[in-house]
Write a protein that holds these residues in place. Structure first.
Motif, mmCIF file in Angstrom:
data_model
loop_
_atom_site.group_PDB
_atom_site.id
_atom_site.type_symbol
_atom_site.label_atom_id
_atom_site.label_comp_id
_atom_site.label_asym_id
_atom_site.label_seq_id
_atom_site.Cartn_x
_atom_site.Cartn_y
_atom_site.Cartn_z
ATOM 1 N N PHE A 127 0.821 -1.206 0.000
ATOM 2 C CA PHE A 127 0.000 0.000 0.000
ATOM 3 C C PHE A 127 0.858 1.260 0.000
ATOM 4 O O PHE A 127 0.620 2.202 -0.764
ATOM 5 N N THR A 128 1.886 1.276 0.851
ATOM 6 C CA THR A 128 2.744 2.469 0.909
ATOM 7 C C THR A 128 3.590 2.582 -0.354
ATOM 8 O O THR A 128 3.806 3.682 -0.864
ATOM 9 N N SER B 146 -1.859 6.552 -8.334
ATOM 10 C CA SER B 146 -1.442 6.183 -6.983
ATOM 11 C C SER B 146 -1.976 7.199 -5.975
ATOM 12 O O SER B 146 -2.335 6.837 -4.863
ATOM 13 N N LEU B 147 -2.039 8.452 -6.377
ATOM 14 C CA LEU B 147 -2.579 9.457 -5.457
ATOM 15 C C LEU B 147 -4.039 9.153 -5.135
ATOM 16 O O LEU B 147 -4.434 9.115 -3.967
ATOM 17 N N SER B 148 -4.850 8.906 -6.177
ATOM 18 C CA SER B 148 -6.269 8.664 -5.941
ATOM 19 C C SER B 148 -6.478 7.396 -5.131
ATOM 20 O O SER B 148 -7.312 7.366 -4.210
ATOM 21 N N ALA B 149 -5.711 6.353 -5.471
ATOM 22 C CA ALA B 149 -5.865 5.091 -4.733
ATOM 23 C C ALA B 149 -5.520 5.305 -3.264
ATOM 24 O O ALA B 149 -6.171 4.742 -2.375
ATOM 25 N N THR B 150 -4.514 6.119 -2.997
ATOM 26 C CA THR B 150 -4.133 6.365 -1.605
ATOM 27 C C THR B 150 -5.187 7.190 -0.889
ATOM 28 O O THR B 150 -5.472 6.977 0.285
ATOM 29 N N LYS B 151 -5.772 8.166 -1.622
ATOM 30 C CA LYS B 151 -6.859 8.944 -1.011
ATOM 31 C C LYS B 151 -7.970 8.011 -0.557
ATOM 32 O O LYS B 151 -8.451 8.103 0.564
ATOM 33 N N VAL B 152 -8.378 7.114 -1.469
ATOM 34 C CA VAL B 152 -9.454 6.189 -1.132
ATOM 35 C C VAL B 152 -9.030 5.291 0.025
ATOM 36 O O VAL B 152 -9.750 5.134 1.020
ATOM 37 N N GLY B 153 -7.842 4.731 -0.085
ATOM 38 C CA GLY B 153 -7.370 3.772 0.917
ATOM 39 C C GLY B 153 -7.264 4.372 2.303
ATOM 40 O O GLY B 153 -7.644 3.753 3.294
ATOM 41 N N THR B 154 -6.758 5.605 2.370
ATOM 42 C CA THR B 154 -6.601 6.207 3.700
ATOM 43 C C THR B 154 -7.911 6.759 4.220
ATOM 44 O O THR B 154 -8.026 7.086 5.398
ATOM 45 N N ASP B 155 -8.920 6.861 3.371
ATOM 46 C CA ASP B 155 -10.213 7.368 3.829
ATOM 47 C C ASP B 155 -11.052 6.264 4.455
ATOM 48 O O ASP B 155 -11.970 6.543 5.214
ATOM 49 N N ILE B 156 -10.718 5.014 4.117
ATOM 50 C CA ILE B 156 -11.543 3.891 4.578
ATOM 51 C C ILE B 156 -11.616 3.807 6.112
ATOM 52 O O ILE B 156 -12.704 3.645 6.650
ATOM 53 N N PRO B 157 -10.498 3.971 6.814
ATOM 54 C CA PRO B 157 -10.593 3.856 8.281
ATOM 55 C C PRO B 157 -11.533 4.886 8.906
ATOM 56 O O PRO B 157 -12.005 4.692 10.021
#
Lengths: 99, 356, 149
Positions: B138-139, B149-160
């Protein structure tokens, strides 16, 4: 003498693969050049990784060929070694530990 | 002086006492049975891990973890640095292979119930290793800093954020602020190259030590019938077999890396609209799809909250599996094995479904 | 191996072949690694500057310009001609400074001295400063390596 035959066939195979790779590599330059040009054109959008020049392209495919040939040879030898190791282990096993 | 290698090794052995280890490995029995093939997944993971470490060391020589320079430095690795595109490709492909084998390793142990007493902690350290591998993936996905990668990280870090009480706090912690910014990049880089490697080495040490200490498990039915399972010594008989597997995997890895190298998109723009087709790495696709199918509201609760809580519970269930599955031969054990198959089917279907 | 006079056994032969081939395979993996970590550094053959930027220099003064990743120093002599140096001390690679009052190049790292023509005159430097060739082709000022035609 099987090992000599194997050796010879490996050698011939190596040369064949190398030659064919070289030939296929040389046969492609125009296309390769176009690709590199195309990659440069939309460099601002997306970078498509590719060999830098024809020399690198050939080198890479020869490298791949060499890896696979080595893999087959080493696996063949490893199979022999496994057979031998298992045989020795079985001999020892039956002679000493058997209940 | 003809025999100096032997003299040197004796000299070193007098000081380190390494012969105890080699002796142990020579005597360590590896059982041979119908499930033996799964034993090779562990060493395959180790192989890819070593490749990750080596190629990671190489990439870090040129990578620059800052907002302005990250994308350009990856572009430089791919275009200017000699053979850089292959090294990056090997790092990327090797991560894919490593995580694939981590999944296979996990599910094979689940289905053969090798985690049963006394190997509970081996399994638990393995679950932590799985988590580490996923966080590595992920990182690492963010580091090229392109649109996707930016958008995927936005989504991924928003999940918690959907987790009640602590969720928003976790998101801020992951991002280093309210949004994904250059700070997130630096943070992810630090996690990827500094924090996780320390943890993964510690966990690996525990995991491998426990495997040596407790030995390889034998199949459940053989154990219950108190059967003798034939064994071979770890060294050299088993190692030779492992080497065959390694050679094939190395060949496949390099072929894939050379024929299908990953490309690099243009530098991420923090203000731009998300590009089409935002998706995480393939190993997160089933989770991604799970989130997608949950409705916005379930009764009075946010659908995402339910989904994330379910995932957390599934994670806890997997972690405590050896404790839960304490009677492996009875009906409970059989249900848990069935659950393993269900998990495989679920992950496969959802992963395939997601890009459709 | 059923030779009449075998020098080694089949096992020795296989072990040797295995060890040798594995070493060769590993060596082929090391090659790209070495290629990667030692990117080729190429010094420029020449740099092209705008002559108008340097035309107004006072005689006896210096102005620097980028020579690849090193500082280049262009010095205008009292007679109006130009001299160019690679502004790096020949002792241990520090960048040198020009002291116009003393008409000397000075390296602060280990107290090295050169005269106004770049000849090493004092301190540890073993060689004179490296000269570059200056060519004025208005509107360009071309600075070349000495060995480039």
């Amino acid at each position: 003498m099987p090992s000599q035959k194997i050796f010879l066939s490996i050698l011939v195979g190596l040369i064949c693969v190398g030659l064919s790779l070289c030939v296929s590599g040389w046969a492609q330059p125009p296309q390769q050049q176009e690709e590199i040009q195309a990659a440069k054109d939309d460099a601002s959008e997306e970078i498509k990784p590719a060999p830098k020049d024809i020399k690198e392209a050939i080198g890479i495919y020869v490298f791949l060929g060499w890896i696979w040939i080595s893999i087959f040879v080493l696996i063949y030898i490893l199979c022999q070694k496994i057979k031998e190791a298992d045989r020795i282990y079985r001999l020892k096993f039956f002679s000493s530990v058997k209940k | 002086m003809k025999n100096w290698p032997k003299a040197l090794s004796t000299w070193l052995d007098d000081r380190f006492g390494l012969s105890a280890i080699t002796q142990f490995l020579k005597e360590k029995p590896v059982p041979q049975h119908k499930h033996s093939i799964w034993l090779y997944t562990g060493s395959a993971i180790l192989l890819f891990f070593v490749i990750q470490v080596v190629t990671g060391f190489m990439l870090i020589l040129y990578y620059k973890p800052t907002l302005d320079a990250a994308n350009a430095s990856v572009a430089r690795i791919m275009t200017e640095v000699p053979l850089g595109w292959i090294i990056r490709s090997v790092h990327s492909w090797s991560s894919t292979f490593m995580i694939a084998f981590v999944f296979i390793h996990l599910i094979s142990i689940w289905l053969t119930k090798s985690y049963r007493k006394p190997r509970e902690i081996t399994w638990m350290s393995g679950v932590f290793l799985l988590a580490c591998s996923l966080v590595f993936g992920f990182t690492g996905y963010l580091l090229p800093w392109d649109d996707l990668s930016l958008s995927a990280t936005k989504v991924g870090t928003d999940i918690p954020r959907s987790i009640p009480v602590v969720g928003a706090w976790v998101t801020t912690l992951l991002r280093g602020g309210g949004d994904v910014t250059g700070d997130t990049l630096t943070r992810f880089f630090g996690i990827h190259v500094c924090i996780l490697p320390i943890f993964i080495f510690l966990l690996l040490a525990i995991h491998v030590y426990l495997i040596q200490k407790k030995g390889m498990s034998i199949p459940l039915d053989a154990e219950t019938r108190n059967e003798d399972v034939p064994t071979i010594p770890f060294w050299p008989n088993f190692v030779y077999r492992e080497m065959v597997v390694w050679l094939v995997l190395v060949g496949i890895l390099f072929s894939m890396a050379i024929v299908f190298p990953p490309s690099l998109d243009k530098q991420a723009d923090l203000m731009a609209a998300a590009p089409e087709g935002v998706k995480p790495e393939w190993y997160f696709l089933f989770l991604f799809q799970t989130l997608k199918i949950f409705p916005a509201k379930i009764l009075f609760v946010n659908g995402d909250t339910v989904a994330v809580l379910l995932m957390l519970m599934a994670g806890l269930f997997i972690f405590f599996l050896p404790v839960i599955d304490n009677k492996p031969t009875e009906w409970k054990g059989k249900i848990i094995t069935a659950l393993g198959y269900v998990l495989v089917v679920y992950v496969l279907i959802f992963s395939v479904w997601s890009p459709l | 191996m059923k030779l009449k006079h075998s020098l080694f056994t089949r096992r020795q032969f296989l072990n040797g072949l295995f060890g040798g081939w594995t070493t060769a395979l590993l060596a082929t993996f090391i090659y790209p690694v070495v290629k990667f970590i030692f990117p080729p550094y190429r010094e420029p053959d020449e740099v092209i500057l705008l002559f108008s930027d340097f035309e107004g220099m006072a005689p006896g003064s210096v102005k620097s310009f980028p020579w690849g990743s090193k500082p280049g120093i262009l010095k205008k002599n009292d007679d109006g001609t130009y001299l160019a140096f690679v502004g790096v001390c020949t002792h241990l690679d520090c960048n040198v400074a020009y002291l116009p009052e003393q008409k000397k190049f000075f390296c602060a790292c280990h107290d090295g001295w050169y005269d106004e023509y770049g000849t090493n005159t004092g301190g540890p430097p073993p060689h004179p400063l490296r000269r570059l060739v200056v060519e004025i082709a208005a509107p360009d000022l071309i600075i070349k390596r000495e060995d480039v035609e």
